[in-house]
Design an enzyme around this catalytic site. Structure first.
Site, PDB file in Angstrom:
ATOM      1  N   PRO A 100      48.001  48.509  25.479  1.00 32.98           N
ATOM      2  CA  PRO A 100      48.371  47.608  24.391  1.00 32.98           C
ATOM      3  C   PRO A 100      49.801  47.936  23.940  1.00 32.98           C
ATOM      4  O   PRO A 100      50.199  49.106  23.940  1.00 32.98           O
ATOM      5  CB  PRO A 100      47.363  47.928  23.286  1.00 32.98           C
ATOM      6  CG  PRO A 100      46.587  49.114  23.724  1.00 32.98           C
ATOM      7  CD  PRO A 100      46.874  49.399  25.157  1.00 32.98           C
ATOM      8  N   GLY A 104      51.412  53.164  20.562  1.00 34.33           N
ATOM      9  CA  GLY A 104      51.539  54.622  20.657  1.00 34.33           C
ATOM     10  C   GLY A 104      51.258  55.176  22.042  1.00 34.33           C
ATOM     11  O   GLY A 104      51.258  56.390  22.229  1.00 34.33           O
ATOM     12  N   LEU A 105      51.033  54.300  23.023  1.00 33.91           N
ATOM     13  CA  LEU A 105      50.736  54.806  24.370  1.00 33.91           C
ATOM     14  C   LEU A 105      51.975  54.780  25.280  1.00 33.91           C
ATOM     15  O   LEU A 105      51.873  55.020  26.475  1.00 33.91           O
ATOM     16  CB  LEU A 105      49.598  54.002  25.006  1.00 33.91           C
ATOM     17  CG  LEU A 105      48.257  54.023  24.270  1.00 33.91           C
ATOM     18  CD1 LEU A 105      47.179  53.332  25.081  1.00 33.91           C
ATOM     19  CD2 LEU A 105      47.822  55.453  23.960  1.00 33.91           C
ATOM     20  N   GLY A 106      53.108  54.439  24.697  1.00 36.43           N
ATOM     21  CA  GLY A 106      54.353  54.520  25.476  1.00 36.43           C
ATOM     22  C   GLY A 106      54.530  53.385  26.470  1.00 36.43           C
ATOM     23  O   GLY A 106      55.150  53.564  27.523  1.00 36.43           O
ATOM     24  N   SER A 107      54.008  52.210  26.117  1.00 34.65           N
ATOM     25  CA  SER A 107      54.090  51.071  27.026  1.00 34.65           C
ATOM     26  C   SER A 107      55.541  50.691  27.335  1.00 34.65           C
ATOM     27  O   SER A 107      55.900  50.455  28.487  1.00 34.65           O
ATOM     28  CB  SER A 107      53.347  49.881  26.408  1.00 34.65           C
ATOM     29  OG  SER A 107      53.462  48.762  27.221  1.00 34.65           O
ATOM     30  N   SER A 108      56.404  50.670  26.319  1.00 35.80           N
ATOM     31  CA  SER A 108      57.782  50.222  26.568  1.00 35.80           C
ATOM     32  C   SER A 108      58.532  51.249  27.409  1.00 35.80           C
ATOM     33  O   SER A 108      59.303  50.876  28.311  1.00 35.80           O
ATOM     34  CB  SER A 108      58.505  49.877  25.267  1.00 35.80           C
ATOM     35  OG  SER A 108      59.188  50.978  24.747  1.00 35.80           O
ATOM     36  N   ALA A 109      58.293  52.547  27.183  1.00 33.75           N
ATOM     37  CA  ALA A 109      58.968  53.565  27.995  1.00 33.75           C
ATOM     38  C   ALA A 109      58.495  53.503  29.446  1.00 33.75           C
ATOM     39  O   ALA A 109      59.299  53.578  30.382  1.00 33.75           O
ATOM     40  CB  ALA A 109      58.704  54.953  27.429  1.00 33.75           C
ATOM     41  N   ALA A 110      57.172  53.325  29.644  1.00 29.97           N
ATOM     42  CA  ALA A 110      56.638  53.255  31.011  1.00 29.97           C
ATOM     43  C   ALA A 110      57.219  52.033  31.732  1.00 29.97           C
ATOM     44  O   ALA A 110      57.572  52.105  32.917  1.00 29.97           O
ATOM     45  CB  ALA A 110      55.112  53.192  30.981  1.00 29.97           C
ATOM     46  N   ASP A 151      58.396  59.990  25.486  1.00 33.28           N
ATOM     47  CA  ASP A 151      57.677  58.904  26.163  1.00 33.28           C
ATOM     48  C   ASP A 151      58.220  58.675  27.580  1.00 33.28           C
ATOM     49  O   ASP A 151      57.457  58.597  28.546  1.00 33.28           O
ATOM     50  CB  ASP A 151      57.796  57.591  25.372  1.00 33.28           C
ATOM     51  CG  ASP A 151      57.025  57.613  24.067  1.00 33.28           C
ATOM     52  OD1 ASP A 151      56.795  58.720  23.547  1.00 33.28           O
ATOM     53  OD2 ASP A 151      56.664  56.541  23.563  1.00 33.28           O
TER      54      ASP A 151
HETATM   55  C1  MEV Z   1      56.169  58.250  19.377  1.00 27.43           C
HETATM   56  O1  MEV Z   1      55.346  58.028  20.506  1.00 27.43           O
HETATM   57  C2  MEV Z   1      56.288  59.719  19.109  1.00 27.43           C
HETATM   58  C3  MEV Z   1      57.163  60.071  17.921  1.00 27.43           C
HETATM   59  O2  MEV Z   1      57.166  61.511  17.857  1.00 27.43           O
HETATM   60  C4  MEV Z   1      58.565  59.567  18.070  1.00 27.43           C
HETATM   61  C5  MEV Z   1      59.326  60.242  19.206  1.00 27.43           C
HETATM   62  O3  MEV Z   1      58.970  61.332  19.631  1.00 27.43           O
HETATM   63  O4  MEV Z   1      60.331  59.646  19.647  1.00 27.43           O
HETATM   64  C6  MEV Z   1      56.588  59.572  16.618  1.00 27.43           C
END
Ligand code: MEV
Length: 322
Positions: A100, A104-110, A151
């Site tokens: 999703p 918080g699962l890092g979709s955009s970085a992946a 990420d």
């Molecule tokens: C975000 O996935 C993690 C945070 O620690 C931000 C970051 O590390 O860039 C909140």
């Protein structure tokens, strides 16, 4: 005309999100949910982006000028590649993610990592790991103001790492005995990482020395968690997850939806649970004995948008077809 598909895994921060932004350690692992990017050379005079997941399309001129909304992160990847001497040729990009978005699962970085790898492979000169880390970090800077780099590091390298801003990530030999599983639950609430990061930094500044103790406690938890991971001590690991969640609550990164899911997991007998990523919505993670997982999943499903048992410690970025 060439075509390349590359993929990269999402990430779970097991310990230390937010604290990592100010230079403390965090532990992140890759998860078996991947972003896939399909890049195909075209004869047009544009770069065409298509995200079937978000139902979005956009065309960008080859000089990459202007602001490109939802696709700005990926245009920034191309700008970074151009600075490194890569040419920008007309191509079509299809971006897909099993994660999703903004959860918080890092979709955009992946997705950024998979795109940078696929595009450079299309040009016959695929980026190596160090270059991939550097280029994908440029996309992260657009995605939110003060990224730690965690990420895109996990999306590139896979496995599990201890991460400290500015240091080379150290691989962790994680031992997760067969009888245990991780579960991810998504609150379904979208939020901006940038906003939560700024908020937590403001709280830290306001707290002064008292805030520094919270950051130090988080860092010591990472140290203990590392030992628990390397020896397969899941009971200790779970307790540390609950404590880490408490520190994130203290710094203002959680919300009612996340706290509800963490408490449900605890009541249903999970060994540990915490928010993962930035907080204020997005996802939380649970560590449970396999025998208890079904009951925990069923109860979480009554309150969460998506709940999934997941595998961690999976391979990093890779080219899937050439
Ligand atoms: C975000 O996935 C993690 C945070 O620690 C931000 C970051 O590390 O860039 C909140």
């Amino acid at each position: 005309m060439g075509r390349v598909v590359a993929s990269a895994p999402g990430k779970l921060i097991l310990f230390g999100e937010h604290f990592v932004v100010k230079g403390y350690r965090a532990i992140a692992t890759s998860v078996n949910l991947r972003a896939r990017v399909d890049v195909e050379e075209t004869s047009g005079s544009w770069v065409e982006f298509h995200s079937p997941t978000l139902n979005l399309k956009s065309r960008v001129p080859l000089d990459l000028g202007g602001f490109h909304g939802e696709f700005e992160v990926y245009v920034e990847i191309l700008r970074a590649l151009r600075r490194e001497g890569y040419s920008i040729v007309p191509h079509r990009v299809v971006l897909e993610s099993e994660m999703p978005v903004a959860s918080g699962l890092g979709s955009s970085a992946a997705t950024s990592v998979a795109y940078a790898l696929a595009y450079t492979a299309l040009l016959g000169d695929p980026l190596g790991r160090d270059e991939l880390l550097r280029i994908s970090f440029e996309g992260e800077k657009v995605a939110h103001g003060r990224p730690s780099g965690i990420d895109n590091t996990i999306a590139t390298l896979g496995g599990t790492v201890v991460y400290r801003r500015g240091d080379k990530p150290t691989p962790v030999n994680a031992v997760i005995p067969e009888d245990y599983t991780f579960i991810v639950a998504d609150t379904g609430l979208k939020r901006s990482t940038r906003d939560v990061v700024e908020h937590v930094l403001k709280v830290a500044e306001m707290l002064g020395e008292a805030g520094e103790y919270v950051y130090l406690a988080a860092d010591r938890i990472v140290e203990k968690a590392l030992k628990a991971l390397e020896t397969g001590d899941m009971r200790l690991l779970g307790s540390l997850m609950y404590v880490n969640h408490g520190l994130l609550v203290a710094m203002g990164a959680s919300n009612l939806a996340l706290d509800t899911l963490v408490n449900i997991a605890r009541v249903k007998g999970a060994l540990g649970a915490k928010l993962t990523g930035a907080g204020w919505g997005g996802c939380m993670i649970v560590l449970a004995e396999r025998g208890k997982a079904k009951a925990i999943v069923e109860e979480l499903e009554r309150h969460a948008r998506m709940v999934r048992p997941v595998s961690i410690h999976v391979p990093g970025a890779l080219i899937e077809t050439l």
